[in-house]
Motif scaffolding. Structure first.
Motif, PDB file in Angstrom:
ATOM      1  N   MET A  68       0.821  -1.188   0.000  1.00 26.36           N
ATOM      2  CA  MET A  68       0.000   0.000   0.000  1.00 26.36           C
ATOM      3  C   MET A  68       0.868   1.255   0.000  1.00 26.36           C
ATOM      4  SD  MET A  68      -2.968  -1.091   2.706  1.00 26.36           S
ATOM      5  CE  MET A  68      -1.907  -2.094   3.729  1.00 26.36           C
ATOM      6  N   TYR A  69       1.743   1.350   0.986  1.00 28.43           N
ATOM      7  CA  TYR A  69       2.614   2.522   1.086  1.00 28.43           C
ATOM      8  C   TYR A  69       3.513   2.633  -0.142  1.00 28.43           C
ATOM      9  CZ  TYR A  69       6.260   5.682   2.632  1.00 28.43           C
ATOM     10  OH  TYR A  69       7.145   6.730   2.704  1.00 28.43           O
ATOM     11  N   ASP A  70       4.161   1.524  -0.509  1.00 27.07           N
ATOM     12  CA  ASP A  70       5.069   1.547  -1.660  1.00 27.07           C
ATOM     13  C   ASP A  70       4.339   1.923  -2.941  1.00 27.07           C
ATOM     14  OD1 ASP A  70       7.137   0.792  -0.032  1.00 27.07           O
ATOM     15  OD2 ASP A  70       7.053  -1.320  -0.578  1.00 27.07           O
ATOM     16  N   ARG A  71       3.147   1.404  -3.109  1.00 26.40           N
ATOM     17  CA  ARG A  71       2.369   1.677  -4.315  1.00 26.40           C
ATOM     18  C   ARG A  71       1.986   3.157  -4.387  1.00 26.40           C
ATOM     19  NH1 ARG A  71      -2.062  -1.492  -3.386  1.00 26.40           N
ATOM     20  NH2 ARG A  71      -3.074   0.265  -2.418  1.00 26.40           N
ATOM     21  N   THR A  72       1.643   3.736  -3.267  1.00 26.68           N
ATOM     22  CA  THR A  72       1.191   5.130  -3.243  1.00 26.68           C
ATOM     23  C   THR A  72       2.352   6.118  -3.280  1.00 26.68           C
ATOM     24  OG1 THR A  72      -0.741   4.460  -1.961  1.00 26.68           O
ATOM     25  CG2 THR A  72      -0.225   6.793  -1.982  1.00 26.68           C
ATOM     26  N   PHE A  73       3.388   5.883  -2.478  1.00 25.77           N
ATOM     27  CA  PHE A  73       4.465   6.853  -2.336  1.00 25.77           C
ATOM     28  C   PHE A  73       5.744   6.474  -3.069  1.00 25.77           C
ATOM     29  CE2 PHE A  73       1.893   7.797   1.400  1.00 25.77           C
ATOM     30  CZ  PHE A  73       1.863   9.175   1.371  1.00 25.77           C
ATOM     31  N   LEU A  93      -5.813   1.837  13.765  1.00 24.01           N
ATOM     32  CA  LEU A  93      -6.269   0.858  14.754  1.00 24.01           C
ATOM     33  C   LEU A  93      -7.739   1.073  15.121  1.00 24.01           C
ATOM     34  CD1 LEU A  93      -3.113   0.648  17.025  1.00 24.01           C
ATOM     35  CD2 LEU A  93      -3.937  -1.065  15.392  1.00 24.01           C
ATOM     36  N   GLU A  94      -8.189   2.332  15.110  1.00 24.82           N
ATOM     37  CA  GLU A  94      -9.601   2.623  15.380  1.00 24.82           C
ATOM     38  C   GLU A  94     -10.484   2.107  14.249  1.00 24.82           C
ATOM     39  OE1 GLU A  94      -9.700   6.849  15.861  1.00 24.82           O
ATOM     40  OE2 GLU A  94      -8.844   6.779  17.874  1.00 24.82           O
ATOM     41  N   VAL A  95     -10.034   2.285  12.993  1.00 24.67           N
ATOM     42  CA  VAL A  95     -10.827   1.885  11.832  1.00 24.67           C
ATOM     43  C   VAL A  95     -10.775   0.377  11.613  1.00 24.67           C
ATOM     44  CG1 VAL A  95     -11.072   2.169   9.326  1.00 24.67           C
ATOM     45  CG2 VAL A  95     -10.556   4.142  10.750  1.00 24.67           C
ATOM     46  N   VAL A  96      -9.651  -0.262  11.948  1.00 23.94           N
ATOM     47  CA  VAL A  96      -9.474  -1.699  11.736  1.00 23.94           C
ATOM     48  C   VAL A  96     -10.556  -2.505  12.442  1.00 23.94           C
ATOM     49  CG1 VAL A  96      -7.998  -3.638  12.427  1.00 23.94           C
ATOM     50  CG2 VAL A  96      -7.032  -1.749  11.174  1.00 23.94           C
ATOM     51  N   GLU A  97     -11.000  -2.041  13.586  1.00 25.73           N
ATOM     52  CA  GLU A  97     -12.017  -2.774  14.350  1.00 25.73           C
ATOM     53  C   GLU A  97     -13.279  -3.034  13.545  1.00 25.73           C
ATOM     54  OE1 GLU A  97     -12.699  -0.633  17.952  1.00 25.73           O
ATOM     55  OE2 GLU A  97     -10.615  -0.795  18.580  1.00 25.73           O
ATOM     56  N   GLY A  98     -13.668  -2.091  12.689  1.00 23.23           N
ATOM     57  CA  GLY A  98     -14.900  -2.254  11.933  1.00 23.23           C
ATOM     58  C   GLY A  98     -14.701  -2.664  10.490  1.00 23.23           C
ATOM     59  N   ALA A  99     -13.446  -2.923  10.084  1.00 22.19           N
ATOM     60  CA  ALA A  99     -13.169  -3.236   8.678  1.00 22.19           C
ATOM     61  C   ALA A  99     -12.677  -4.671   8.541  1.00 22.19           C
ATOM     62  CB  ALA A  99     -12.119  -2.272   8.143  1.00 22.19           C
ATOM     63  N   ASP A 100     -12.955  -5.236   7.385  1.00 22.53           N
ATOM     64  CA  ASP A 100     -12.522  -6.606   7.108  1.00 22.53           C
ATOM     65  C   ASP A 100     -11.213  -6.661   6.318  1.00 22.53           C
ATOM     66  OD1 ASP A 100     -14.842  -7.600   8.312  1.00 22.53           O
ATOM     67  OD2 ASP A 100     -15.973  -7.378   6.448  1.00 22.53           O
ATOM     68  N   ASP A 101     -10.938  -5.618   5.574  1.00 24.13           N
ATOM     69  CA  ASP A 101      -9.825  -5.630   4.634  1.00 24.13           C
ATOM     70  C   ASP A 101      -8.848  -4.489   4.940  1.00 24.13           C
ATOM     71  OD1 ASP A 101      -8.299  -6.132   2.347  1.00 24.13           O
ATOM     72  OD2 ASP A 101      -9.587  -4.881   1.089  1.00 24.13           O
ATOM     73  N   PRO A 102      -7.538  -4.759   5.044  1.00 26.57           N
ATOM     74  CA  PRO A 102      -6.560  -3.696   5.280  1.00 26.57           C
ATOM     75  C   PRO A 102      -6.585  -2.628   4.185  1.00 26.57           C
ATOM     76  CG  PRO A 102      -5.532  -5.838   5.574  1.00 26.57           C
ATOM     77  CD  PRO A 102      -6.918  -6.074   5.056  1.00 26.57           C
ATOM     78  N   GLU A 120      -9.169  -1.558   2.651  1.00 23.69           N
ATOM     79  CA  GLU A 120     -10.306  -0.694   2.962  1.00 23.69           C
ATOM     80  C   GLU A 120      -9.909   0.358   4.002  1.00 23.69           C
ATOM     81  OE1 GLU A 120     -14.597  -1.211   5.201  1.00 23.69           O
ATOM     82  OE2 GLU A 120     -13.707  -2.955   4.223  1.00 23.69           O
ATOM     83  N   VAL A 121      -9.161  -0.052   5.001  1.00 23.18           N
ATOM     84  CA  VAL A 121      -8.697   0.884   6.034  1.00 23.18           C
ATOM     85  C   VAL A 121      -7.786   1.925   5.404  1.00 23.18           C
ATOM     86  CG1 VAL A 121      -7.369   1.111   8.169  1.00 23.18           C
ATOM     87  CG2 VAL A 121      -8.907  -0.825   7.865  1.00 23.18           C
ATOM     88  N   TRP A 122      -6.846   1.470   4.577  1.00 22.91           N
ATOM     89  CA  TRP A 122      -5.931   2.383   3.904  1.00 22.91           C
ATOM     90  C   TRP A 122      -6.713   3.411   3.089  1.00 22.91           C
ATOM     91  CZ3 TRP A 122      -0.875   3.633   3.876  1.00 22.91           C
ATOM     92  CH2 TRP A 122      -0.391   4.354   2.780  1.00 22.91           C
ATOM     93  N   ASN A 123      -7.684   2.962   2.301  1.00 19.74           N
ATOM     94  CA  ASN A 123      -8.470   3.866   1.461  1.00 19.74           C
ATOM     95  C   ASN A 123      -9.339   4.811   2.277  1.00 19.74           C
ATOM     96  OD1 ASN A 123      -7.399   2.864  -0.938  1.00 19.74           O
ATOM     97  ND2 ASN A 123      -8.939   1.260  -1.056  1.00 19.74           N
ATOM     98  N   ASP A 124      -9.755   4.400   3.467  1.00 18.92           N
ATOM     99  CA  ASP A 124     -10.531   5.281   4.340  1.00 18.92           C
ATOM    100  C   ASP A 124      -9.688   6.422   4.899  1.00 18.92           C
ATOM    101  OD1 ASP A 124     -12.858   3.865   3.994  1.00 18.92           O
ATOM    102  OD2 ASP A 124     -12.782   2.857   5.954  1.00 18.92           O
ATOM    103  N   LEU A 125      -8.388   6.179   5.074  1.00 15.54           N
ATOM    104  CA  LEU A 125      -7.534   7.162   5.743  1.00 15.54           C
ATOM    105  C   LEU A 125      -6.579   7.907   4.816  1.00 15.54           C
ATOM    106  CD1 LEU A 125      -6.711   5.083   8.931  1.00 15.54           C
ATOM    107  CD2 LEU A 125      -8.337   6.959   8.711  1.00 15.54           C
TER     108      LEU A 125
END
Length: 128
Positions: free
Chosen positions: A1-6, A67-76, A78-83
């Motif tokens: 995720m990080y490598d792909r974006t940055f 860590l706050e978003v991970v609790e309600g998400a199934d896919d990492p 998805e968390v990355w795209n939310d933040l």
């Protein structure tokens, strides 16, 4: 995720870019994709303690939010795209979390307070 974006092929960073990258690295760690060597590179780009502390605070904020978003998400992913958006910009600015409270309260967009400044007002014992 990080490598792909940055990407990791950078030689020099300004403070804003370092804070964005640190936030994203914190998010990546929050979803289980730890990159300690990249965080060390970002920190080493700034020899001053103030800049390094801003980077560390942005990293901590990214990890906390993930860590706050991970609790309600199934896919990492998805968390990355939310933040973090596709351009690597945090969806919520990490600046507020990365600056001391006294600095974040200063703003040029806020209008002046009404009435005289409290230092020019009479003390209560002198008022009738």
């Amino acid at each position: 995720m990080y490598d792909r974006t940055f990407g990791t092929g950078w030689d020099d960073l300004d403070r804003e870019e370092a804070v964005r990258r640190a936030f994203a690295l914190g998010v990546a760690e929050g979803v289980g994709n730890r990159r300690p060597e990249e965080l060390d590179r970002v920190l080493e780009a700034f020899p001053g303690a103030y800049d390094r502390s801003l980077v560390e605070l942005a990293y901590d904020e990214g990890r906390t939010k993930a860590l706050e978003v991970v609790e309600g998400a199934d896919d990492p992913e998805e968390v990355w795209n939310d933040l973090v958006d596709g351009a690597g910009v945090p969806r919520e600015p990490p600046i507020r979390a990365a600056l001391p409270g006294a600095i974040t309260e200063l703003t040029l967009t806020r209008g002046p307070r009404g009435g005289p400044p409290s230092s020019l007002d009479f003390p209560s014992m002198l008022r009738k």
